[in-house]
Design an enzyme around this catalytic site. Structure first.
Site, PDB file in Angstrom:
ATOM      1  N   TYR A  39       2.494  20.180 -50.291  1.00  0.00           N
ATOM      2  CA  TYR A  39       2.599  21.409 -50.193  1.00  0.00           C
ATOM      3  C   TYR A  39       3.265  21.676 -51.708  1.00  0.00           C
ATOM      4  CZ  TYR A  39       3.305  22.199 -45.356  1.00  0.00           C
ATOM      5  OH  TYR A  39       2.511  21.699 -43.919  1.00  0.00           O
ATOM      6  N   GLY A  40       3.787  21.463 -52.579  1.00  0.00           N
ATOM      7  CA  GLY A  40       4.880  21.098 -53.843  1.00  0.00           C
ATOM      8  C   GLY A  40       3.883  21.736 -55.367  1.00  0.00           C
ATOM      9  N   CYS A  70      12.004  18.390 -45.621  1.00  0.00           N
ATOM     10  CA  CYS A  70      10.930  18.534 -47.054  1.00  0.00           C
ATOM     11  C   CYS A  70      11.944  19.774 -47.619  1.00  0.00           C
ATOM     12  CB  CYS A  70       9.641  19.076 -46.673  1.00  0.00           C
ATOM     13  SG  CYS A  70       8.478  19.780 -47.791  1.00  0.00           S
ATOM     14  N   ASN A  71      12.580  19.030 -49.162  1.00  0.00           N
ATOM     15  CA  ASN A  71      12.656  20.752 -49.424  1.00  0.00           C
ATOM     16  C   ASN A  71      11.865  21.357 -50.348  1.00  0.00           C
ATOM     17  OD1 ASN A  71      15.262  18.605 -51.473  1.00  0.00           O
ATOM     18  ND2 ASN A  71      13.959  17.259 -50.348  1.00  0.00           N
ATOM     19  N   THR A  72      10.475  21.178 -50.320  1.00  0.00           N
ATOM     20  CA  THR A  72       9.989  22.000 -50.439  1.00  0.00           C
ATOM     21  C   THR A  72      10.112  23.264 -49.519  1.00  0.00           C
ATOM     22  OG1 THR A  72       8.159  20.246 -51.964  1.00  0.00           O
ATOM     23  CG2 THR A  72       7.658  23.153 -51.725  1.00  0.00           C
ATOM     24  N   CYS A 177      12.689  15.221 -53.542  1.00  0.00           N
ATOM     25  CA  CYS A 177      11.926  15.786 -52.997  1.00  0.00           C
ATOM     26  C   CYS A 177      11.744  14.203 -52.089  1.00  0.00           C
ATOM     27  CB  CYS A 177      10.387  15.912 -53.653  1.00  0.00           C
ATOM     28  SG  CYS A 177       8.987  15.401 -53.019  1.00  0.00           S
TER      29      CYS A 177
HETATM   30  N1  DGL Z   1       8.533  16.164 -48.409  1.00  0.00           N
HETATM   31  C1  DGL Z   1       8.730  17.243 -49.353  1.00  0.00           C
HETATM   32  C2  DGL Z   1       9.778  17.543 -50.479  1.00  0.00           C
HETATM   33  O1  DGL Z   1      10.399  17.231 -49.962  1.00  0.00           O
HETATM   34  C3  DGL Z   1       6.787  17.701 -49.980  1.00  0.00           C
HETATM   35  C4  DGL Z   1       6.284  16.939 -51.044  1.00  0.00           C
HETATM   36  C5  DGL Z   1       4.638  17.445 -50.724  1.00  0.00           C
HETATM   37  O2  DGL Z   1       4.302  18.840 -49.590  1.00  0.00           O
HETATM   38  O3  DGL Z   1       4.701  18.354 -52.021  1.00  0.00           O
HETATM   39  O4  DGL Z   1       9.948  18.550 -51.081  1.00  0.00           O
END
Ligand code: DGL
Length: 222
Positions: A39-40, A70-72, A177
Site C-alpha cells: 500500500y505504501g 499497518c502503519n500506512t 512498518c
Molecule cells: N505493513 C504495512 C505498514 O506497516 C504496509 C506495507 C505496505 O503495504 O506498503 O506500513
C-alpha cells in the site's frame, strides 16, 4: 475475546503471531490484502478504499477490537474508519516517534517507514508534537515492504541504509512498518547493540488489555 488483525500483507502476520503468544486465550483473526500489497506507494484515497474493503470480514465477525497492524493504513485511514464504524473499537499502529524522542541520548532518531506513512499529515503531527527537538532521519525504504512480502528480504540494502544513520549519530531506530518486524534482528545486527530498535507489539498488547475492559486481564494473560 475476539481480536481482528489487519495488514496489507505479511507485516500484520508478525503482529498477529506475537499477539497469539502474548494473549493465549484470545481468538485472533488475521486478514490481509495480498492482491494489493504494498500500500505504501499508493495515494491516500486508494489506501482508504482498499483498507475499507479488506476489513469487511473482520467487521462481519463482530470482533471486540480490530488492530490495524499497518502503519500506512493507520496514519492514512484510521480516522475515516472510526468515523464510519462508530460501534467498532479500533487500535492503530503508528511510528513510535514519542518513545524514540524520549529515549535518544544523541538527539537523533531514524524512522523507517513507507512513503505513504512519511507523507501523511498524521505522521507530521506526531513529529511536530513529540520530536520537534530531535533530528529525525527518514531514509528511503520504499522497496522494503514489497521485497519482504515476496520473500526477498536478502535483497534489502540494510547496511547501505543503516550505516549513514550511524555515521550521523542516530541511536534509536523506529520500525514504522510492520513488514520490517520480520527483519528486526537483521537491522539490530547491522546497527549494533548500542542502538535501540523500537517496534510496538508489546504496547499494542497492553492497549488491547486496557480497552477490552469486559475481560479481566488475568483471564487474557494466563
Ligand atoms: N505493513 C504495512 C505498514 O506497516 C504496509 C506495507 C505496505 O503495504 O506498503 O506500513
Amino acid at each position: 475475546m475476539k481480536i481482528g488483525v489487519f495488514d496489507s500483507g505479511i507485516g500484520g502476520k508478525a503482529v498477529a503471531e506475537e499477539l497469539r503468544r502474548l494473549l493465549p486465550h484470545a481468538e485472533i483473526l488475521f486478514v490481509s490484502d495480498h492482491g494489493h500489497v504494498p500500500y505504501g506507494g499508493r495515494p491516500r484515497y486508494e489506501i482508504i478504499q482498499l483498507t475499507k474493503a479488506a476489513i469487511q470480514p473482520l467487521l462481519a465477525a463482530a470482533c471486540d477490537v480490530i488492530v490495524i497492524a499497518c502503519n500506512t493504513a493507520t496514519t492514512n485511514v484510521i480516522q475515516v474508519l472510526r468515523a464510519e464504524y462508530r460501534q467498532q473499537k479500533f487500535i492503530g499502529l503508528e511510528p513510535m516517534v514519542k518513545p524514540a524522542a524520549a529515549e535518544t541520548k544523541t538527539g537523533k532518531i531514524a524512522v523507517l517507514a513507507t512513503p505513504a506513512t512519511l507523507q501523511s499529515p498524521r505522521y507530521q503531527q506526531l513529529k511536530d508534537e513529540w520530536a520537534h527537538y530531535v533530528t529525525v532521519f527518514e531514509p528511503d525504504c520504499s522497496i522494503w515492504a514489497g521485497l519482504i512480502e515476496n520473500g526477498r528480504s536478502d535483497e534489502i540494502p540494510i547496511k547501505e541504509t543503516v550505516a549513514p544513520l550511524l555515521a550521523n549519530g542516530v541511536d534509536v531506530i523506529v520500525l514504522g512498518c510492520t513488514h520490517y518486524h520480520w527483519i528486526k534482528e537483521l537491522v539490530q545486527k547491522v546497527a549494533g547493540p548500542s542502538v535501540t530498535i523500537l517496534e510496538p507489539t508489546n504496547a499494542i498488547r497492553n492497549r488491547i488489555v486496557d480497552i477490552t475492559t469486559d475481560y479481566p486481564s488475568a483471564a487474557l494473560l494466563q
